[in-house]
Motif scaffolding. Structure first.
Motif, PDB file in Angstrom:
ATOM      1  N   THR A  39      -1.642  19.725 -20.160  1.00  0.00           N
ATOM      2  CA  THR A  39      -1.459  18.387 -19.593  1.00  0.00           C
ATOM      3  C   THR A  39      -1.298  17.333 -20.682  1.00  0.00           C
ATOM      4  OG1 THR A  39      -2.848  19.038 -17.749  1.00  0.00           O
ATOM      5  CG2 THR A  39      -2.453  16.684 -18.007  1.00  0.00           C
ATOM      6  N   ALA A  40      -0.378  16.399 -20.434  1.00  0.00           N
ATOM      7  CA  ALA A  40      -0.156  15.316 -21.391  1.00  0.00           C
ATOM      8  C   ALA A  40       0.064  14.018 -20.624  1.00  0.00           C
ATOM      9  CB  ALA A  40       1.044  15.632 -22.275  1.00  0.00           C
ATOM     10  N   TYR A  41      -0.242  12.909 -21.258  1.00  0.00           N
ATOM     11  CA  TYR A  41      -0.118  11.602 -20.626  1.00  0.00           C
ATOM     12  C   TYR A  41       1.036  10.829 -21.248  1.00  0.00           C
ATOM     13  CZ  TYR A  41      -4.962  12.458 -19.117  1.00  0.00           C
ATOM     14  OH  TYR A  41      -6.103  12.986 -18.591  1.00  0.00           O
ATOM     15  N   LEU A  42       1.831  10.178 -20.395  1.00  0.00           N
ATOM     16  CA  LEU A  42       2.860   9.257 -20.870  1.00  0.00           C
ATOM     17  C   LEU A  42       2.208   7.884 -20.980  1.00  0.00           C
ATOM     18  CD1 LEU A  42       5.919   8.896 -21.551  1.00  0.00           C
ATOM     19  CD2 LEU A  42       6.200   8.104 -19.198  1.00  0.00           C
ATOM     20  N   ILE A  43       2.315   7.262 -22.142  1.00  0.00           N
ATOM     21  CA  ILE A  43       1.567   6.037 -22.420  1.00  0.00           C
ATOM     22  C   ILE A  43       2.493   4.958 -22.984  1.00  0.00           C
ATOM     23  CG2 ILE A  43      -0.314   5.088 -23.833  1.00  0.00           C
ATOM     24  CD1 ILE A  43      -1.777   7.696 -23.478  1.00  0.00           C
ATOM     25  N   GLU A  44       2.274   3.749 -22.491  1.00  0.00           N
ATOM     26  CA  GLU A  44       3.096   2.600 -22.863  1.00  0.00           C
ATOM     27  C   GLU A  44       2.990   2.277 -24.361  1.00  0.00           C
ATOM     28  OE1 GLU A  44       4.663   0.828 -20.086  1.00  0.00           O
ATOM     29  OE2 GLU A  44       5.842   0.111 -21.773  1.00  0.00           O
ATOM     30  N   ASP A  45       1.770   2.287 -24.871  1.00  0.00           N
ATOM     31  CA  ASP A  45       1.586   1.895 -26.260  1.00  0.00           C
ATOM     32  C   ASP A  45       0.425   2.671 -26.892  1.00  0.00           C
ATOM     33  OD1 ASP A  45       2.212   0.474 -28.529  1.00  0.00           O
ATOM     34  OD2 ASP A  45       0.821  -1.148 -28.069  1.00  0.00           O
ATOM     35  N   VAL A  46       0.667   3.171 -28.091  1.00  0.00           N
ATOM     36  CA  VAL A  46      -0.342   3.942 -28.819  1.00  0.00           C
ATOM     37  C   VAL A  46      -0.489   3.335 -30.202  1.00  0.00           C
ATOM     38  CG1 VAL A  46      -0.799   6.207 -29.869  1.00  0.00           C
ATOM     39  CG2 VAL A  46       0.028   6.086 -27.525  1.00  0.00           C
ATOM     40  N   ILE A  47      -1.713   3.256 -30.699  1.00  0.00           N
ATOM     41  CA  ILE A  47      -1.937   2.703 -32.044  1.00  0.00           C
ATOM     42  C   ILE A  47      -2.545   3.768 -32.952  1.00  0.00           C
ATOM     43  CG2 ILE A  47      -2.224   0.341 -31.199  1.00  0.00           C
ATOM     44  CD1 ILE A  47      -5.301   0.767 -31.624  1.00  0.00           C
ATOM     45  N   ASN A  48      -2.586   3.464 -34.215  1.00  0.00           N
ATOM     46  CA  ASN A  48      -3.216   4.323 -35.223  1.00  0.00           C
ATOM     47  C   ASN A  48      -2.572   5.700 -35.360  1.00  0.00           C
ATOM     48  OD1 ASN A  48      -5.138   2.351 -35.927  1.00  0.00           O
ATOM     49  ND2 ASN A  48      -6.432   2.955 -34.205  1.00  0.00           N
ATOM     50  N   THR A  49      -1.262   5.752 -35.191  1.00  0.00           N
ATOM     51  CA  THR A  49      -0.557   7.014 -35.434  1.00  0.00           C
ATOM     52  C   THR A  49       0.592   6.756 -36.397  1.00  0.00           C
ATOM     53  OG1 THR A  49       0.974   6.683 -33.580  1.00  0.00           O
ATOM     54  CG2 THR A  49      -1.048   7.927 -33.125  1.00  0.00           C
ATOM     55  N   PHE A  50       1.045   7.820 -37.043  1.00  0.00           N
ATOM     56  CA  PHE A  50       2.267   7.717 -37.839  1.00  0.00           C
ATOM     57  C   PHE A  50       3.249   8.776 -37.367  1.00  0.00           C
ATOM     58  CE2 PHE A  50      -0.474  10.591 -40.207  1.00  0.00           C
ATOM     59  CZ  PHE A  50       0.383  11.601 -40.627  1.00  0.00           C
ATOM     60  N   LYS A  93      11.604   6.387 -20.515  1.00  0.00           N
ATOM     61  CA  LYS A  93      10.644   6.952 -21.472  1.00  0.00           C
ATOM     62  C   LYS A  93      10.872   6.461 -22.898  1.00  0.00           C
ATOM     63  CE  LYS A  93      10.586  11.440 -19.257  1.00  0.00           C
ATOM     64  NZ  LYS A  93      11.089  12.783 -19.594  1.00  0.00           N
ATOM     65  N   GLU A  94      12.042   5.906 -23.168  1.00  0.00           N
ATOM     66  CA  GLU A  94      12.361   5.501 -24.540  1.00  0.00           C
ATOM     67  C   GLU A  94      11.341   4.491 -25.049  1.00  0.00           C
ATOM     68  OE1 GLU A  94      16.439   4.230 -24.662  1.00  0.00           O
ATOM     69  OE2 GLU A  94      17.196   6.274 -24.473  1.00  0.00           O
ATOM     70  N   GLY A  95      10.802   4.751 -26.223  1.00  0.00           N
ATOM     71  CA  GLY A  95       9.807   3.864 -26.806  1.00  0.00           C
ATOM     72  C   GLY A  95       8.390   4.157 -26.358  1.00  0.00           C
ATOM     73  N   LYS A  96       8.243   5.041 -25.370  1.00  0.00           N
ATOM     74  CA  LYS A  96       6.896   5.382 -24.904  1.00  0.00           C
ATOM     75  C   LYS A  96       6.369   6.630 -25.625  1.00  0.00           C
ATOM     76  CE  LYS A  96       7.119   3.180 -20.380  1.00  0.00           C
ATOM     77  NZ  LYS A  96       8.498   2.741 -20.315  1.00  0.00           N
ATOM     78  N   PHE A  97       5.105   6.892 -25.417  1.00  0.00           N
ATOM     79  CA  PHE A  97       4.409   7.928 -26.173  1.00  0.00           C
ATOM     80  C   PHE A  97       3.833   9.001 -25.263  1.00  0.00           C
ATOM     81  CE2 PHE A  97       4.266   3.948 -28.369  1.00  0.00           C
ATOM     82  CZ  PHE A  97       4.311   4.226 -29.724  1.00  0.00           C
ATOM     83  N   ILE A  98       3.693  10.186 -25.805  1.00  0.00           N
ATOM     84  CA  ILE A  98       2.951  11.257 -25.142  1.00  0.00           C
ATOM     85  C   ILE A  98       1.694  11.533 -25.963  1.00  0.00           C
ATOM     86  CG2 ILE A  98       2.918  13.768 -24.753  1.00  0.00           C
ATOM     87  CD1 ILE A  98       4.507  12.436 -22.600  1.00  0.00           C
ATOM     88  N   LEU A  99       0.551  11.573 -25.276  1.00  0.00           N
ATOM     89  CA  LEU A  99      -0.678  12.050 -25.919  1.00  0.00           C
ATOM     90  C   LEU A  99      -1.099  13.310 -25.179  1.00  0.00           C
ATOM     91  CD1 LEU A  99      -2.862   8.841 -26.497  1.00  0.00           C
ATOM     92  CD2 LEU A  99      -1.619  10.157 -28.224  1.00  0.00           C
ATOM     93  N   GLU A 100      -1.430  14.342 -25.929  1.00  0.00           N
ATOM     94  CA  GLU A 100      -1.825  15.599 -25.301  1.00  0.00           C
ATOM     95  C   GLU A 100      -3.300  15.533 -24.919  1.00  0.00           C
ATOM     96  OE1 GLU A 100      -0.149  19.107 -26.147  1.00  0.00           O
ATOM     97  OE2 GLU A 100       1.567  18.357 -27.287  1.00  0.00           O
ATOM     98  N   ARG A 101      -3.574  15.817 -23.653  1.00  0.00           N
ATOM     99  CA  ARG A 101      -4.941  15.694 -23.109  1.00  0.00           C
ATOM    100  C   ARG A 101      -5.963  16.492 -23.932  1.00  0.00           C
ATOM    101  NH1 ARG A 101      -8.791  14.174 -22.511  1.00  0.00           N
ATOM    102  NH2 ARG A 101     -10.252  14.074 -20.804  1.00  0.00           N
ATOM    103  N   ALA A 102      -5.578  17.659 -24.406  1.00  0.00           N
ATOM    104  CA  ALA A 102      -6.519  18.528 -25.118  1.00  0.00           C
ATOM    105  C   ALA A 102      -6.862  17.996 -26.508  1.00  0.00           C
ATOM    106  CB  ALA A 102      -5.930  19.938 -25.241  1.00  0.00           C
ATOM    107  N   LEU A 103      -6.099  17.013 -26.989  1.00  0.00           N
ATOM    108  CA  LEU A 103      -6.286  16.536 -28.364  1.00  0.00           C
ATOM    109  C   LEU A 103      -6.893  15.147 -28.433  1.00  0.00           C
ATOM    110  CD1 LEU A 103      -2.822  17.752 -29.711  1.00  0.00           C
ATOM    111  CD2 LEU A 103      -4.988  18.972 -29.711  1.00  0.00           C
ATOM    112  N   ILE A 104      -7.227  14.598 -27.256  1.00  0.00           N
ATOM    113  CA  ILE A 104      -7.829  13.266 -27.214  1.00  0.00           C
ATOM    114  C   ILE A 104      -9.121  13.319 -26.403  1.00  0.00           C
ATOM    115  CG2 ILE A 104      -5.639  12.034 -27.487  1.00  0.00           C
ATOM    116  CD1 ILE A 104      -5.595  11.567 -24.460  1.00  0.00           C
ATOM    117  N   CYS A 105      -9.945  12.296 -26.525  1.00  0.00           N
ATOM    118  CA  CYS A 105     -11.125  12.213 -25.676  1.00  0.00           C
ATOM    119  C   CYS A 105     -11.246  10.784 -25.187  1.00  0.00           C
ATOM    120  CB  CYS A 105     -12.376  12.654 -26.421  1.00  0.00           C
ATOM    121  SG  CYS A 105     -12.729  11.682 -27.889  1.00  0.00           S
ATOM    122  N   LYS A 106     -12.014  10.602 -24.128  1.00  0.00           N
ATOM    123  CA  LYS A 106     -12.156   9.284 -23.528  1.00  0.00           C
ATOM    124  C   LYS A 106     -13.440   8.645 -24.039  1.00  0.00           C
ATOM    125  CE  LYS A 106     -11.314   7.233 -19.080  1.00  0.00           C
ATOM    126  NZ  LYS A 106     -11.320   7.416 -17.639  1.00  0.00           N
ATOM    127  N   ALA A 107     -13.399   7.358 -24.290  1.00  0.00           N
ATOM    128  CA  ALA A 107     -14.574   6.680 -24.840  1.00  0.00           C
ATOM    129  C   ALA A 107     -15.629   6.517 -23.755  1.00  0.00           C
ATOM    130  CB  ALA A 107     -14.183   5.316 -25.352  1.00  0.00           C
TER     131      ALA A 107
END
Ligand SMILES: [Zn+2]
Length: 107
Positions: A39-50, A93-107
């Motif tokens: 599972t992965a999430y489509l996200i409008e804006d992501v920070i702290n990545t290169f 989707k252009e300009g948007k980001f994918i974050l993989e659920r297994a590689l992130i955690c929720k605060a």
């Protein structure tokens, strides 16, 4: 020098391995995406990545130009960014980001 940004909201996603903030949960566009780990999430804006190198990739919804994104702090792979979609109905989707659920955690 690493520049780490912070998200003010309490509801946010963090890098699983180093807990750096990646995105506010209210930036999620869809949770119905599929990444290389599931599972992965489509996200409008992501920070702290290169960005990794730009490449053309055949995804379930067709051919896209994407680049993988990595955590700026621990350099782990966390997802990818859509640079270009060839199909008209995938252009949102252009300009948007994918974050993989297994590689992130929720605060
Ligand atoms: Zn990290």
């Amino acid at each position: 020098m690493k520049i780490i940004e912070y998200i003010e909201e309490d509801d946010r996603y963090k890098c699983l391995s180093c807990k750096v903030h990646l995105a506010a949960t209210n930036c999620v566009v869809s949770k119905e995406f599929k990444g290389s780990t599931g599972t992965a999430y489509l996200i409008e804006d992501v920070i702290n990545t290169f960005d990794g190198s730009t490449e053309e990739r055949e995804l379930m919804s067709g051919l896209h130009v994407v680049c993988d994104i990595f955590c700026v702090n621990c350099c782990n792979y966390v997802g990818w960014r859509y640079l270009k979609a060839y199909n008209e109905d995938q252009k949102y989707k252009e300009g948007k980001f994918i974050l993989e659920r297994a590689l992130i955690c929720k605060a």
